[in-house]
Structure formats: structure tokens, C-alpha cells
Motif scaffolding. Structure first.
Motif, PDB file in Angstrom:
ATOM      1  N   ASN A   1       0.866  -1.116  -0.032  1.00  0.00           N
ATOM      2  CA  ASN A   1       0.064   0.073   0.027  1.00  0.00           C
ATOM      3  C   ASN A   1       0.711   1.306  -0.104  1.00  0.00           C
ATOM      4  OD1 ASN A   1      -2.528  -0.950  -0.071  1.00  0.00           O
ATOM      5  ND2 ASN A   1      -3.014  -1.005   2.189  1.00  0.00           N
ATOM      6  N   ALA A   2       1.728   0.972   0.691  1.00  0.00           N
ATOM      7  CA  ALA A   2       2.995   2.302   0.708  1.00  0.00           C
ATOM      8  C   ALA A   2       3.448   2.595  -0.475  1.00  0.00           C
ATOM      9  CB  ALA A   2       3.900   2.133   1.856  1.00  0.00           C
ATOM     10  N   ILE A   3       3.662   1.410  -1.384  1.00  0.00           N
ATOM     11  CA  ILE A   3       4.182   1.731  -2.680  1.00  0.00           C
ATOM     12  C   ILE A   3       3.049   2.235  -3.682  1.00  0.00           C
ATOM     13  CG2 ILE A   3       4.980   0.698  -4.739  1.00  0.00           C
ATOM     14  CD1 ILE A   3       6.944  -1.213  -3.260  1.00  0.00           C
TER      15      ILE A   3
ATOM     16  N   CYS B   1       2.574   5.904  -2.773  1.00  0.00           N
ATOM     17  CA  CYS B   1       3.828   6.746  -3.400  1.00  0.00           C
ATOM     18  C   CYS B   1       3.640   6.943  -4.609  1.00  0.00           C
ATOM     19  CB  CYS B   1       5.083   5.985  -2.930  1.00  0.00           C
ATOM     20  SG  CYS B   1       6.505   6.905  -3.569  1.00  0.00           S
ATOM     21  N   LYS B   2       3.014   6.087  -5.493  1.00  0.00           N
ATOM     22  CA  LYS B   2       2.823   6.260  -6.955  1.00  0.00           C
ATOM     23  C   LYS B   2       1.717   7.514  -7.076  1.00  0.00           C
ATOM     24  CE  LYS B   2       3.513   1.803  -8.832  1.00  0.00           C
ATOM     25  NZ  LYS B   2       2.813   0.552  -9.113  1.00  0.00           N
ATOM     26  N   GLN B   3       0.824   7.240  -6.303  1.00  0.00           N
ATOM     27  CA  GLN B   3      -0.504   7.971  -6.656  1.00  0.00           C
ATOM     28  C   GLN B   3      -0.412   9.414  -6.240  1.00  0.00           C
ATOM     29  OE1 GLN B   3      -3.473   5.525  -5.014  1.00  0.00           O
ATOM     30  NE2 GLN B   3      -3.953   4.626  -6.920  1.00  0.00           N
TER      31      GLN B   3
ATOM     32  N   THR C   1       2.592  11.260  -5.757  1.00  0.00           N
ATOM     33  CA  THR C   1       3.807  11.571  -6.464  1.00  0.00           C
ATOM     34  C   THR C   1       3.134  12.230  -7.862  1.00  0.00           C
ATOM     35  OG1 THR C   1       4.503   9.571  -6.927  1.00  0.00           O
ATOM     36  CG2 THR C   1       5.617  10.689  -5.480  1.00  0.00           C
ATOM     37  N   GLU C   2       1.952  11.454  -8.361  1.00  0.00           N
ATOM     38  CA  GLU C   2       1.512  11.973  -9.482  1.00  0.00           C
ATOM     39  C   GLU C   2       0.568  13.292  -9.205  1.00  0.00           C
ATOM     40  OE1 GLU C   2      -0.396   8.686 -11.380  1.00  0.00           O
ATOM     41  OE2 GLU C   2       1.463   7.560 -11.394  1.00  0.00           O
ATOM     42  N   ALA C   3      -0.010  13.175  -7.903  1.00  0.00           N
ATOM     43  CA  ALA C   3      -0.959  14.342  -7.743  1.00  0.00           C
ATOM     44  C   ALA C   3      -0.265  15.715  -7.133  1.00  0.00           C
ATOM     45  CB  ALA C   3      -1.856  13.776  -6.581  1.00  0.00           C
ATOM     46  N   THR C   4       0.805  15.418  -6.489  1.00  0.00           N
ATOM     47  CA  THR C   4       1.511  16.696  -6.011  1.00  0.00           C
ATOM     48  C   THR C   4       3.170  16.668  -6.437  1.00  0.00           C
ATOM     49  OG1 THR C   4       1.838  15.566  -3.895  1.00  0.00           O
ATOM     50  CG2 THR C   4      -0.102  16.699  -3.904  1.00  0.00           C
ATOM     51  N   ALA C   5       3.707  17.655  -6.141  1.00  0.00           N
ATOM     52  CA  ALA C   5       5.002  17.854  -6.267  1.00  0.00           C
ATOM     53  C   ALA C   5       6.072  17.351  -5.149  1.00  0.00           C
ATOM     54  CB  ALA C   5       5.276  19.276  -6.653  1.00  0.00           C
ATOM     55  N   VAL C   6       5.766  16.270  -4.865  1.00  0.00           N
ATOM     56  CA  VAL C   6       6.437  15.510  -3.756  1.00  0.00           C
ATOM     57  C   VAL C   6       7.986  15.502  -4.372  1.00  0.00           C
ATOM     58  CG1 VAL C   6       7.062  13.359  -2.274  1.00  0.00           C
ATOM     59  CG2 VAL C   6       4.585  14.115  -2.832  1.00  0.00           C
ATOM     60  N   ASN C   7       8.952  15.924  -3.233  1.00  0.00           N
ATOM     61  CA  ASN C   7      10.154  15.641  -3.583  1.00  0.00           C
ATOM     62  C   ASN C   7      11.429  15.237  -2.490  1.00  0.00           C
ATOM     63  OD1 ASN C   7      10.401  17.826  -1.844  1.00  0.00           O
ATOM     64  ND2 ASN C   7      11.553  19.431  -3.329  1.00  0.00           N
ATOM     65  N   ALA C   8      10.674  14.379  -1.552  1.00  0.00           N
ATOM     66  CA  ALA C   8      11.274  13.651  -0.436  1.00  0.00           C
ATOM     67  C   ALA C   8      10.295  12.689   0.088  1.00  0.00           C
ATOM     68  CB  ALA C   8      11.756  14.635   0.639  1.00  0.00           C
ATOM     69  N   LEU C   9      10.730  11.532   0.833  1.00  0.00           N
ATOM     70  CA  LEU C   9       9.902  10.613   1.381  1.00  0.00           C
ATOM     71  C   LEU C   9      10.348  10.310   2.591  1.00  0.00           C
ATOM     72  CD1 LEU C   9       9.798   7.896  -1.564  1.00  0.00           C
ATOM     73  CD2 LEU C   9       8.185   9.687  -1.310  1.00  0.00           C
TER      74      LEU C   9
ATOM     75  N   SER D   1      13.104   2.727  -2.700  1.00  0.00           N
ATOM     76  CA  SER D   1      14.314   3.732  -3.036  1.00  0.00           C
ATOM     77  C   SER D   1      14.596   3.060  -4.317  1.00  0.00           C
ATOM     78  CB  SER D   1      15.450   3.385  -2.031  1.00  0.00           C
ATOM     79  OG  SER D   1      15.616   2.204  -1.401  1.00  0.00           O
ATOM     80  N   ASP D   2      14.572   1.944  -4.816  1.00  0.00           N
ATOM     81  CA  ASP D   2      14.473   1.484  -6.199  1.00  0.00           C
ATOM     82  C   ASP D   2      13.784   2.131  -7.404  1.00  0.00           C
ATOM     83  OD1 ASP D   2      15.938  -0.100  -8.408  1.00  0.00           O
ATOM     84  OD2 ASP D   2      14.076  -1.483  -8.233  1.00  0.00           O
ATOM     85  N   GLN D   3      12.524   2.124  -6.964  1.00  0.00           N
ATOM     86  CA  GLN D   3      11.451   2.522  -7.905  1.00  0.00           C
ATOM     87  C   GLN D   3      11.217   3.844  -8.197  1.00  0.00           C
ATOM     88  OE1 GLN D   3       7.636   0.262  -7.789  1.00  0.00           O
ATOM     89  NE2 GLN D   3       8.793  -1.411  -6.748  1.00  0.00           N
ATOM     90  N   PHE D   4      11.369   4.606  -7.189  1.00  0.00           N
ATOM     91  CA  PHE D   4      10.918   6.049  -7.407  1.00  0.00           C
ATOM     92  C   PHE D   4      12.333   6.849  -7.391  1.00  0.00           C
ATOM     93  CE2 PHE D   4       7.518   3.983  -5.469  1.00  0.00           C
ATOM     94  CZ  PHE D   4       6.559   4.416  -6.093  1.00  0.00           C
ATOM     95  N   LYS D   5      12.144   8.157  -8.221  1.00  0.00           N
ATOM     96  CA  LYS D   5      13.376   8.849  -8.685  1.00  0.00           C
ATOM     97  C   LYS D   5      13.453   9.896  -7.169  1.00  0.00           C
ATOM     98  CE  LYS D   5      15.088   7.086 -11.992  1.00  0.00           C
ATOM     99  NZ  LYS D   5      15.164   5.865 -11.242  1.00  0.00           N
ATOM    100  N   ILE D   6      12.394   9.721  -6.460  1.00  0.00           N
ATOM    101  CA  ILE D   6      12.418  10.710  -5.261  1.00  0.00           C
ATOM    102  C   ILE D   6      13.059  10.105  -3.933  1.00  0.00           C
ATOM    103  CG2 ILE D   6      10.718  12.042  -3.627  1.00  0.00           C
ATOM    104  CD1 ILE D   6       8.615  11.476  -5.952  1.00  0.00           C
TER     105      ILE D   6
END
Ligand SMILES: Nc1nc2c(ncn2[C@@H]2O[C@H](COP(=O)(O)OP(=O)(O)OP(=O)(O)O)[C@@H](O)[C@H]2O)c(=O)[nH]1
Ligand SMILES: [Mg+2]
Length: 321
Positions: free
Chosen positions: A252-254, A257-259, A261-269, A287-292
Motif C-alpha cells: 500500500n505504501a508503494i 507513493c505512486k499516486q 507523487t503523480e498528484a503533488t510535487a513531492v520531492n522527499a519521502l 528506494s529503487d523504484q522512485f526517483k524521489i
């Protein structure tokens, strides 16, 4: 030590290492008991072992795409080295995971450009109950300990308890909290907070927000409004939009994260609640899948239980005997 030294800090202290080791215990137990079963009675890493290893990684919440990458790499190693004993599997796995995470540069927040912002403004977002307010309290503590002047903004005005909760954290760690009454406009609280931060010469301002689901359009628009108001007080603010995710929710966390980061300008997790869950593998997937970058991890409820994410330390701890 100033803010930037704090962020550039290279090594985990012994205390942090211990908290990380303790926090990851459930994940480790789960992971290695499964691996032990996979290699029981087998001497070489063959296709059967790899198939089962794949299942172990997926069921440890590493995520399918990251798991496939890891398996492919181990397959290549096995093909190259001809004979790989099962006793070497842990080392092999550790190496490949470490390598994989090292390839995603965005994860290396130690080289992340913070710029010369004063105040450095952080807006904290995420769904309900993931640990936003707690993470803010812990982060404020860490920043203050490092010699920074911090102010918190109680822009979760949705519940009376939310304002009280962050005020309590403010008292506990000794930082100022800017708040209005419950039900007031969160953008107005953010505005007041930044004005106060500028007037007082604060180093860091952290804005709490109410929990929300990415698909609630009205609530997501509210985030944009809060953000725009901040930009008016300090051009370029917020410098950090921190998405908090609860690691114990695994896949669910993954998905969140997907949803998000698409909806807002998230730049850190931030990944919280790593203690008390066997799903810590999710950190590897995220940490592998997201560029954030994953910047912070929560390994307990206490004020000292927030850490800057260090890939190397994380994987080392996970594979520590
Ligand atoms: N064990 C553990 N608990 C945590 C951690 N981080 C947060 N929590 C707990 O999670 C619960 C929810 O935390 P909050 O900080 O209130 O979460 P929130 O995201 O602000 O929640 P809302 O404001 O309701 O959306 C609290 O009981 C925290 O103590 C962590 O790293 N480990
Ligand atoms: Mg909260």
C-alpha cells in the motif's frame, strides 16, 4: 553544527545504528527464516532456489519490479561463476541489493542540493495516520539539536486534537508552534508560520497538514492552495514537500507513493513504523523504484527514533548476523 552540516552528516552514530538494528528485527527475522527454508538441504544456487528466492523477496514487500531486477542480477552472477554455493547466497543478495540501490542517484540525499534557503521550508503530506505529525516532532528535535531555530505550523486544522498534538510536540522538543483555531483555513496558518519564520530569522519551518487521500480532489487542491500561499511569502517555498508513508502497510505504501507523487510535487519521502513490522523490505522497493529520495526513516515512536536514510547502513543492518 548548522542545518547543512546536519544533512551532510556521513555516518550513523552507534546509537542510531542500534536503533536501526532493533527497528529492523522483525523484517530480518521474517526474511532470513524464509531464506533459510529456501536453501535447506541444497548446496548450490540453482533455478529452483532462484524461483523460491523470488517468492521470498516478493512476500517480503520488496515489490515485483525490484525483485525481478535483483533475481536477474543474481542469475547473471550464477551463470558467470558457474558454481555458487547456497552458503554464499546471503552475501550475494546483500551485494546485489546494495549495488541496485547505489545506482539510483536520487537516493543519495547526501549529495542533494538544499540550496541556501533561510528559512528552509518543509511541507509534510500523506494519508491519515501514517505518522506525519510524529515525524515533524522528531525532525524538529533533530534539527534543533543540530543548532537550528525551528518553527512548526499547525496547518492540520481539521481536528482540534491535531492542533493540540503538534503543540505538545512543540513543548516537548522546545520549538515554537504557530496555530489558529480548529477549522480555520490551513493556508492562512501556513502564511502566518512563514511570516513568523521570516520575522524571527528561523532556519527551518515545518508545516503539518491534515491526512488526505490522493483521490480526494478538493483536499488535493487545498494542498496546492497552501503551497501557493507559501510561495507568496517566500519565493520558491516550500523547498521540500515530504510525503510520509507507513512502511507497515507494505505494498500500500508503494501504491500511495505512486499516486501521491503523480498528484503533488513531492520531492522527499519518509518511511515510518519500520519497527514493529516485517515489511521493511518495502524500503528497498521504494528506494529503487522512485526517483524521489527516501530521506527519513522512523524506527520507533520516541523522539530520537527518526533517522536520515542511509542506504548502506540500512542494507548492512538488514544483513547483519
Ligand atoms: N512504532 C512507530 N510508531 C510510529 C512511528 N511514527 C509514527 N508512529 C505512530 O503512529 C501513530 C500516528 O502518528 P501521527 O503522527 O499522529 O500520524 P499523522 O499522519 O499525523 O495522522 P493524521 O494527522 O491523523 O493524518 C502515532 O501513534 C505515532 O506514535 C514510528 O516510526 N514507529
Ligand atoms: Mg497529524
Amino acid at each position: 553544527m548548522g542545518l547543512f552540516d546536519f544533512f551532510k552528516k556521513k555516518d550513523n552514530t552507534q546509537q542510531e545504528q542500534q536503533a536501526l538494528d532493533t527497528g529492523l528485527e522483525k523484517t530480518k527475522d521474517n526474511f532470513f527464516s524464509k531464506i533459510t527454508k529456501v536453501i535447506a538441504g541444497k548446496s548450490t544456487v540453482d533455478d529452483d532456489v532462484l524461483d523460491e528466492l523470488e517468492e521470498v523477496l516478493v512476500t517480503s514487500d520488496v515489490g515485483v519490479s525490484t525483485t525481478l531486477k535483483i533475481i536477474e542480477r543474481i542469475q547473471a552472477r550464477v551463470a558467470r561463476d558457474k558454481y555458487v554455493g547456497t552458503s554464499e547466497l546471503n552475501t550475494l543478495l546483500k551485494d546485489e541489493i546494495q549495488q541496485l540501490l547505489a545506482e539510483n542517484n536520487s537516493n543519495d540525499f547526501r549529495n542533494f542540493e538544499y540550496g541556501n534557503h533561510k528559512p528552509y521550508v518543509i511541507m509534510v503530506v500523506g494519508v491519515n495516520g501514517v505518522g506525519k505529525t510524529t515525524t515533524i516532532g522528531k525532525l524538529a528535535h533533530k534539527l534543533k539539536q543540530a543548532g537550528n531555530q525551528v518553527v512548526l505550523g499547525a496547518a492540520d486544522t481539521f481536528r482540534a486534537a491535531a492542533v493540540d498534538q503538534i503543540k505538545l510536540w512543540g513543548e516537548r522538543v522546545g520549538v515554537k508552534v504557530v496555530a489558529q483555531a480548529m477549522g480555520s483555513d490551513p493556508a492562512s496558518v501556513a502564511y502566518d508560520t512563514l511570516r513568523s519564520a521570516v520575522a524571527n530569522g528561523d532556519d527551518v519551518a515545518i508545516i503539518d497538514t491534515a491526512g488526505r487521500l490522493h483521490n480526494k480532489v478538493g483536499l488535493m487542491n487545498e494542498l496546492t492552495k497552501i503551497k501557493n500561499v507559501m510561495e507568496k511569502v517566500i519565493p520558491g517555498a516550500p523547498h521540500e514537500i515530504l510525503l510520509v508513508l507507513d512502511a507497515s502497510t507494505g505494498q500500500n505504501a508503494i501504491e500511495q507513493c505512486k499516486q501521491f507523487t503523480e498528484a503533488t510535487a513531492v520531492n522527499a519521502l519518509a518511511l515510518t513504523k519500520l519497527d514493529g513490522t516485517a515489511k521493511g523490505g518495502v524500503v528497498i522497493g521504494i528506494s529503487d523504484q522512485f526517483k524521489i529520495p527516501v530521506k527519513y526513516i522512523g524506527v520507533g515512536e520516541g523522539v530520537e527514533h527518526l533517522q536520515l536514510f542511509d542506504r548502506q547502513a540500512f542494507v548492512n543492518s538488514l544483513f547483519k548476523e
